[in-house]
Scaffold this active site. Structure first.
Site, PDB file in Angstrom:
ATOM      1  N   LYS A  33       0.849  -1.193   0.000  1.00  0.00           N
ATOM      2  CA  LYS A  33       0.000   0.000   0.000  1.00  0.00           C
ATOM      3  C   LYS A  33       0.884   1.243   0.000  1.00  0.00           C
ATOM      4  CE  LYS A  33      -2.181   1.632   3.812  1.00  0.00           C
ATOM      5  NZ  LYS A  33      -1.936   3.092   3.834  1.00  0.00           N
ATOM      6  N   ASP A  60      -3.550   4.357  -1.536  1.00  0.00           N
ATOM      7  CA  ASP A  60      -4.447   4.777  -0.443  1.00  0.00           C
ATOM      8  C   ASP A  60      -4.436   6.297  -0.308  1.00  0.00           C
ATOM      9  OD1 ASP A  60      -5.847   4.919   1.974  1.00  0.00           O
ATOM     10  OD2 ASP A  60      -4.147   4.263   3.193  1.00  0.00           O
ATOM     11  N   LYS A  62      -7.471   8.114  -0.225  1.00  0.00           N
ATOM     12  CA  LYS A  62      -8.715   8.478   0.493  1.00  0.00           C
ATOM     13  C   LYS A  62      -9.338   9.754  -0.064  1.00  0.00           C
ATOM     14  CE  LYS A  62      -7.148   6.529   4.920  1.00  0.00           C
ATOM     15  NZ  LYS A  62      -5.718   6.350   4.694  1.00  0.00           N
ATOM     16  N   ASP A  65     -14.068  14.781  -2.130  1.00  0.00           N
ATOM     17  CA  ASP A  65     -14.240  16.100  -2.737  1.00  0.00           C
ATOM     18  C   ASP A  65     -15.592  16.095  -3.462  1.00  0.00           C
ATOM     19  OD1 ASP A  65     -13.724  18.661  -3.966  1.00  0.00           O
ATOM     20  OD2 ASP A  65     -11.588  18.243  -3.824  1.00  0.00           O
ATOM     21  N   THR A 123      -9.695   3.920  11.564  1.00  0.00           N
ATOM     22  CA  THR A 123      -9.503   3.048  12.738  1.00  0.00           C
ATOM     23  C   THR A 123      -8.872   3.811  13.907  1.00  0.00           C
ATOM     24  OG1 THR A 123      -7.704   2.159  11.400  1.00  0.00           O
ATOM     25  CG2 THR A 123      -9.543   0.717  11.800  1.00  0.00           C
ATOM     26  N   ARG A 215       3.234  -0.487  10.773  1.00  0.00           N
ATOM     27  CA  ARG A 215       4.342  -0.457  11.724  1.00  0.00           C
ATOM     28  C   ARG A 215       4.727  -1.788  12.327  1.00  0.00           C
ATOM     29  NH1 ARG A 215       1.646   4.785  14.309  1.00  0.00           N
ATOM     30  NH2 ARG A 215      -0.109   3.671  13.373  1.00  0.00           N
TER      31      ARG A 215
HETATM   32  O1  C5P Z   1       1.186   1.318  11.055  1.00  0.00           O
HETATM   33  P1  C5P Z   1      -0.240   0.871  10.926  1.00  0.00           P
HETATM   34  O2  C5P Z   1      -0.368  -0.644  10.817  1.00  0.00           O
HETATM   35  O3  C5P Z   1      -1.149   1.470  11.978  1.00  0.00           O
HETATM   36  O4  C5P Z   1      -0.694   1.456   9.513  1.00  0.00           O
HETATM   37  C1  C5P Z   1      -2.014   1.360   9.050  1.00  0.00           C
HETATM   38  C2  C5P Z   1      -2.092   1.935   7.674  1.00  0.00           C
HETATM   39  O5  C5P Z   1      -3.446   1.839   7.237  1.00  0.00           O
HETATM   40  C3  C5P Z   1      -1.693   3.404   7.575  1.00  0.00           C
HETATM   41  O6  C5P Z   1      -1.049   3.563   6.321  1.00  0.00           O
HETATM   42  C4  C5P Z   1      -3.018   4.148   7.593  1.00  0.00           C
HETATM   43  O7  C5P Z   1      -2.980   5.324   6.827  1.00  0.00           O
HETATM   44  C5  C5P Z   1      -3.960   3.133   6.925  1.00  0.00           C
HETATM   45  N1  C5P Z   1      -5.380   3.236   7.284  1.00  0.00           N
HETATM   46  C6  C5P Z   1      -5.837   3.148   8.571  1.00  0.00           C
HETATM   47  N2  C5P Z   1      -7.175   3.259   8.853  1.00  0.00           N
HETATM   48  C7  C5P Z   1      -8.054   3.438   7.877  1.00  0.00           C
HETATM   49  C8  C5P Z   1      -7.595   3.526   6.559  1.00  0.00           C
HETATM   50  C9  C5P Z   1      -6.247   3.406   6.288  1.00  0.00           C
HETATM   51  O8  C5P Z   1      -5.047   2.946   9.482  1.00  0.00           O
HETATM   52  N3  C5P Z   1      -9.349   3.481   8.158  1.00  0.00           N
END
Ligand code: C5P
Length: 239
Positions: A33, A60, A62, A65, A123, A215
């Site tokens: 992603k 991604d 998002k 607009d 989330t 992460r």
């Molecule tokens: O590091 P981590 O596992 O928290 O990363 C989650 C990834 O998913 C990030 O790139 C974040 O932008 C993306 N994301 C998210 N929640 C959403 C949509 C995308 O955490 N609802």
């Protein structure tokens, strides 16, 4: 879309950092992603580089607009040849329909259009934040399920949601509708800024279609080992 592969969130600042991170994975087939940080820095070049490495790609950005702007932006994104893109469901049905049309118009004939999913609630959003800051008075779960139904009615392929919402969503949408779930952590990892988190095994039990992991892999001492642990747990293969 290959649902067996965890989607690795490449939340890096530059192409060089990204390619250095991918190097120890050698030629392994990966689903990755690219988010705002990397795309705003590198632009379409990063997509080209990752496609040359044979990665399946979720871009991604998002989008949120007015319908015309989203329609035109989606035409451009379809032209990049990515596999999965997204919008915010909060943009409404007209915007989501315009996004689907833009993708269809921008996809070369004979090619498959990128799948399109909608972010329901991030989330990182808590129940308290939803009520007190976003001023949405319905409970978080009800809001997420409602947004999912709107996304399906608008012709989208699925939603981004928390693992804990997938079950309630599938009571209202068809089984082929995708639930792509970030907020994934191994049990020993820190939640960081995510609020609604779950392990890959719980994501599997709760019926997620795909997991997004950042992460827990990118900041691990050994990212390849962390990835393999997550992949096996996601596939339901105990170690
Ligand atoms: O590091 P981590 O596992 O928290 O990363 C989650 C990834 O998913 C990030 O790139 C974040 O932008 C993306 N994301 C998210 N929640 C959403 C949509 C995308 O955490 N609802």
């Amino acid at each position: 879309m290959n649902r067996n592969l965890p989607i690795i969130a490449l939340d890096f600042a530059t192409a060089e950092e990204t390619l250095a991170f991918l190097q120890p994975f050698h030629n392994e087939q990966l689903f990755v992603k690219v988010g705002m940080e990397l795309f705003y820095q590198e632009g379409p070049r990063i997509i080209k580089l990752l496609k040359e490495r044979n990665c399946e790609l979720f871009l991604d950005l998002k989008l949120h607009d007015i319908p015309t702007t989203v329609n035109k932006a989606m035409k451009r994104l379809a032209g990049l040849g990515v596999d999965l893109v997204n919008v915010h469901a909060a943009g409404g049905k007209k915007m989501m329909e315009a996004a689907v049309e833009g993708l269809e118009e921008g996809t070369a004939s004979g090619k498959k259009r990128p799948s399109l999913i909608a972010v329901t609630q991030l989330t990182s959003t808590s129940e308290h934040m939803l009520k007190e800051e976003l001023w949405i008075k319905n409970p978080l779960l009800e809001t997420v399920v409602h947004y999912s139904k709107q996304a399906e009615e608008s012709g989208l392929d699925g939603v981004v949601c928390s693992v804990h919402e997938a079950g309630a969503i599938y009571e209202q949408v068809s089984p082929s509708f995708l639930t792509v779930t970030p907020g994934i952590r191994l049990s020993e990892d820190a939640a960081n800024d995510q609020v609604r988190v779950a392990t890959p095994a719980v994501a599997r039990e709760k019926g997620s279609s795909a997991i997004v992991v950042g992460r827990s892999i990118t900041k691990a001492d050994n990212p390849v080992k962390a990835y393999e642990t997550i992949r096996l747990e996601w596939e339901g293969i105990s170690q």
